[in-house]
Scaffold this active site. Structure first.
Site, PDB file in Angstrom:
ATOM      1  N   ASP A  63      -8.151 -25.366 -30.842  1.00 40.28           N
ATOM      2  CA  ASP A  63      -9.128 -25.604 -29.769  1.00 40.28           C
ATOM      3  C   ASP A  63      -8.695 -24.991 -28.439  1.00 40.28           C
ATOM      4  O   ASP A  63      -9.419 -25.075 -27.442  1.00 40.28           O
ATOM      5  CB  ASP A  63      -9.360 -27.112 -29.592  1.00 40.28           C
TER       6      ASP A  63
ATOM      7  N   GLY B 287     -18.201 -32.429 -34.240  1.00 40.23           N
ATOM      8  CA  GLY B 287     -17.843 -32.021 -35.594  1.00 40.23           C
ATOM      9  C   GLY B 287     -16.916 -33.029 -36.246  1.00 40.23           C
ATOM     10  O   GLY B 287     -17.118 -33.434 -37.396  1.00 40.23           O
TER      11      GLY B 287
ATOM     12  N   LYS C  12     -17.206 -23.265 -34.344  1.00 43.94           N
ATOM     13  CA  LYS C  12     -16.940 -24.460 -33.516  1.00 43.94           C
ATOM     14  C   LYS C  12     -18.241 -24.838 -32.794  1.00 43.94           C
ATOM     15  O   LYS C  12     -19.317 -24.474 -33.235  1.00 43.94           O
ATOM     16  CB  LYS C  12     -15.788 -24.174 -32.553  1.00 43.94           C
TER      17      LYS C  12
ATOM     18  N   ARG D  33     -10.367 -41.371 -35.121  1.00 41.11           N
ATOM     19  CA  ARG D  33      -9.732 -41.975 -36.299  1.00 41.11           C
ATOM     20  C   ARG D  33      -9.436 -43.455 -36.089  1.00 41.11           C
ATOM     21  O   ARG D  33      -9.527 -44.254 -37.026  1.00 41.11           O
ATOM     22  CB  ARG D  33      -8.452 -41.204 -36.631  1.00 41.11           C
TER      23      ARG D  33
HETATM   24  O1  LIG Z   1      -9.474 -33.232 -37.255  1.00 39.23           O
HETATM   25  C1  LIG Z   1      -9.686 -33.130 -36.031  1.00 39.23           C
HETATM   26  O2  LIG Z   1      -9.646 -34.101 -35.264  1.00 39.23           O
HETATM   27  C2  LIG Z   1     -10.000 -31.788 -35.489  1.00 39.23           C
HETATM   28  C3  LIG Z   1      -9.771 -30.679 -36.242  1.00 39.23           C
HETATM   29  C4  LIG Z   1     -10.080 -29.306 -35.802  1.00 39.23           C
HETATM   30  O3  LIG Z   1     -11.218 -28.856 -36.510  1.00 39.23           O
HETATM   31  P1  LIG Z   1     -11.094 -28.154 -37.968  1.00 39.23           P
HETATM   32  O4  LIG Z   1     -10.648 -29.151 -38.927  1.00 39.23           O
HETATM   33  O5  LIG Z   1     -12.493 -27.682 -38.271  1.00 39.23           O
HETATM   34  O6  LIG Z   1     -10.149 -27.005 -37.784  1.00 39.23           O
HETATM   35  C5  LIG Z   1     -10.360 -29.234 -34.320  1.00 39.23           C
HETATM   36  O7  LIG Z   1     -10.998 -28.012 -34.020  1.00 39.23           O
HETATM   37  C6  LIG Z   1     -11.201 -30.378 -33.834  1.00 39.23           C
HETATM   38  O8  LIG Z   1     -11.408 -30.326 -32.448  1.00 39.23           O
HETATM   39  C7  LIG Z   1     -10.552 -31.699 -34.129  1.00 39.23           C
HETATM   40  C1  LIG Z   2     -13.880 -28.145 -32.156  1.00 40.08           C
HETATM   41  C2  LIG Z   2     -13.877 -29.254 -31.408  1.00 40.08           C
HETATM   42  O1  LIG Z   2     -14.374 -30.466 -31.760  1.00 40.08           O
HETATM   43  P1  LIG Z   2     -15.332 -30.923 -32.945  1.00 40.08           P
HETATM   44  O2  LIG Z   2     -15.070 -30.039 -34.140  1.00 40.08           O
HETATM   45  O3  LIG Z   2     -14.993 -32.350 -33.184  1.00 40.08           O
HETATM   46  O4  LIG Z   2     -16.754 -30.794 -32.453  1.00 40.08           O
HETATM   47  C3  LIG Z   2     -13.225 -29.255 -30.077  1.00 40.08           C
HETATM   48  O5  LIG Z   2     -13.090 -30.344 -29.510  1.00 40.08           O
HETATM   49  O6  LIG Z   2     -12.842 -28.189 -29.548  1.00 40.08           O
END
Ligand SMILES: O=C(O)C1=C[C@@H](OP(=O)(O)O)[C@@H](O)[C@H](O)C1
Ligand SMILES: C=C(OP(=O)(O)O)C(=O)O
Length: 477
Positions: free
Chosen positions: A356, A129, A383, A61
């Site tokens: 996580d 992600g 995930k 961010r």
């Molecule tokens: O917004 C974020 O930085 C994150 C949100 C989570 O995912 P979700 O929004 O899919 O739950 C988490 O699993 C990811 O590692 C980081």
């Molecule tokens: C789900 C995770 O990350 P991202 O969704 O950013 O790949 C994680 O770091 O466990």
């Protein structure tokens, strides 16, 4: 003079010279073509104090807000993991100047909301992600055409959850793979439409993508969530000068409203230590007999502390000391000692605050006495890997009885029986850093250790995991 533009300095070897292309930057981020197996052996007591690297969510961010601001954003303690470096590369490709000025120290000169340039190449987010989904909100709200892609893991992850609200706001999905998978080509409208959107699942990534798109829409964009997810985007929006109103919604939810088209102003960001990374040495200290470890300055944002809450219920000896404010977040030092854990029932509504952390909680549960039931884990299936299946399979390989019932994971602990965790197997990591670290930790406390098929992905979120664990006395190799 050649100063590095993108890189993580001497440790990671990602240094790149001024003017590097996006392709060069992405090539410099570790490529995981050949797997690197690694073994963890039953360890002596872990001892010492360590600092955990910066939070991954806040690091992504900070770079994105730097891009969308006018002026120079100085970031310190940025996580220099592969996922975040991909976001840095994307921010550069969209027109910002990104400079790496020292370890964890980065400067972003942004282009402001509305000022993005069309990238010349595909934005490759690797395994990330968060980076890919948040950036879809950014590029999908600008009249540019952008293709977003990633590795084999990212290509399996559902992106319709982001594309649906973006289409409601006026974006066009020019191309996507079946089921809304990457590679995805997106084009934003010249004038976006603000919406009120209820997220279908508790997800900070969905919430953040909609809010980031709402920055370039006139009027108020509202996101409603039934269960509150991590609030780093809301905090950072305010920190960079946007108007955000957060109200409670129902028993556990929130309603977040953003006034669109603000001028964001560059602001300094000091990234606190990542509680999701701290989780691994934390559980290692709980399961390796005789251990005593201090984890310094770990972020204690209440929307991220579900694991500590659960471990305390399990009887863990964890003390949060010197609670203080740092980088706009509460942080604390965590004193952790080896503990006799007992199984617990983890309620579904706690999942967003530890989403996580389930792989490593399942490892803690394997060492506990009695059964641990973790409820409501459907999101773990989408995930970096299907974490429900990967955890159950890895535990089976370690001789632990675990089962999946609906969306719940149940682990039969071996503590208290005198049996202890056998270990001795190899866990398949499926391009998933958290599965890799969780089973290495299991190996440190298991009689026969434990191997993993690939340690390469650990660099996505915790590049210094192996040296830091060794410094505590962990036998990894
Ligand atoms: O917004 C974020 O930085 C994150 C949100 C989570 O995912 P979700 O929004 O899919 O739950 C988490 O699993 C990811 O590692 C980081
Ligand atoms: C789900 C995770 O990350 P991202 O969704 O950013 O790949 C994680 O770091 O466990």
């Amino acid at each position: 003079m050649h100063s590095p533009v993108i890189g993580n300095g001497p440790r990671g070897g990602h240094l790149l010279a001024v003017g590097s292309t996006l392709t060069e930057i992405c090539a410099a981020v570790s490529s995981h073509s050949s797997p690197t197996p690694l073994a963890a052996r039953a360890s002596q007591a872990l001892r010492g104090r360590i600092s955990i690297p910066g939070d991954k969510s806040i690091s992504h961010r900070a770079l994105i807000f730097g891009l969308l601001s006018v002026g120079e954003t100085q970031i310190t303690r940025l996580l220099e993991g592969d996922d975040v470096l991909r976001t840095a590369a994307a921010v550069k490709a969209l027109g910002a100047t990104v400079e790496h000025t020292g370890e964890g120290a980065w400067t972003v000169r942004g282009v402001g909301i509305g000022g993005l340039v069309q990238p010349a190449e595909v934005l490759d987010f690797g395994n990330a992600g968060t980076g890919s989904r948040l950036m879809m909100g950014v590029v999908g709200s600008h009249p540019i055409t952008t293709t977003i892609d990633g590795d084999a893991s990212l290509r399996k992850r559902p992106m319709r959850r982001i594309l649906d609200p973006l289409e409601m706001m006026g974006a066009t999905v020019v191309a996507e793979e079946p089921g809304g998978r990457c590679p995805i080509t997106l084009r934003g409208a010249a004038e976006m439409i603000p919406i009120t959107y209820q997220t279908p699942v508790p997800s900070a990534q969905i919430k953040s993508a909609v809010l980031l798109a709402g920055l370039n829409a006139p009027g108020t964009t509202t996101v409603i969530e039934q269960e509150a997810s991590r609030d780093h985007t809301e905090r950072m929006l305010r920190h960079f000068g946007a108007e955000v109103v957060v109200e409670p919604h129902g028993t556990h939810g929130r309603r977040v409203s953003l006034t669109g088209q603000p001028e964001l102003h560059a602001a300094p960001v000091a990234v606190p230590a990542d509680p999701s990374s701290a989780a691994f040495p934390l559980v290692a200290a709980l399961v390796v007999p005789g251990s005593e470890v201090v984890l310094e300055g770990v972020m204690a944002n209440p929307l991220r502390t579900g694991l500590v809450t659960t471990l305390l219920e399990m009887g863990a000896d964890i003390t949060l000391r010197d609670r203080r404010a740092d980088g706009g977040e509460e942080v604390a030092d965590l004193d952790v000692r080896f503990s006799a854990l007992k199984g617990v029932d983890v309620p579904a509504e706690r999942a967003p605050s530890m989403i996580d952390e389930y792989p490593i909680l399942a490892v803690a549960a394997a060492f506990a006495s009695g059964e641990t039931r973790m409820r409501g884990l459907a999101e773990l299936r989408v995930k970096e890997s299907d974490r429900l299946a990967a955890v159950a399979d890895g535990l089976a390989a370690a001789g632990i009885k675990a089962r999946i019932e609906g969306d719940d994971l149940i682990v039969e602990g071996t503590g208290g029986t005198g049996a202890g965790v056998r270990g001795g197997g190899t866990a398949a990591t499926h391009l998933d850093h958290r599965i890799a670290m969780a089973f290495l930790v299991l190996g440190l406390g298991a009689k026969e250790g434990m191997a993993i098929d690939d340690a390469g992905m650990i660099a996505t979120s915790f590049p210094s995991f192996i040296p830091l664990m060794r410094r505590l006395g962990a036998d990894l190799g």
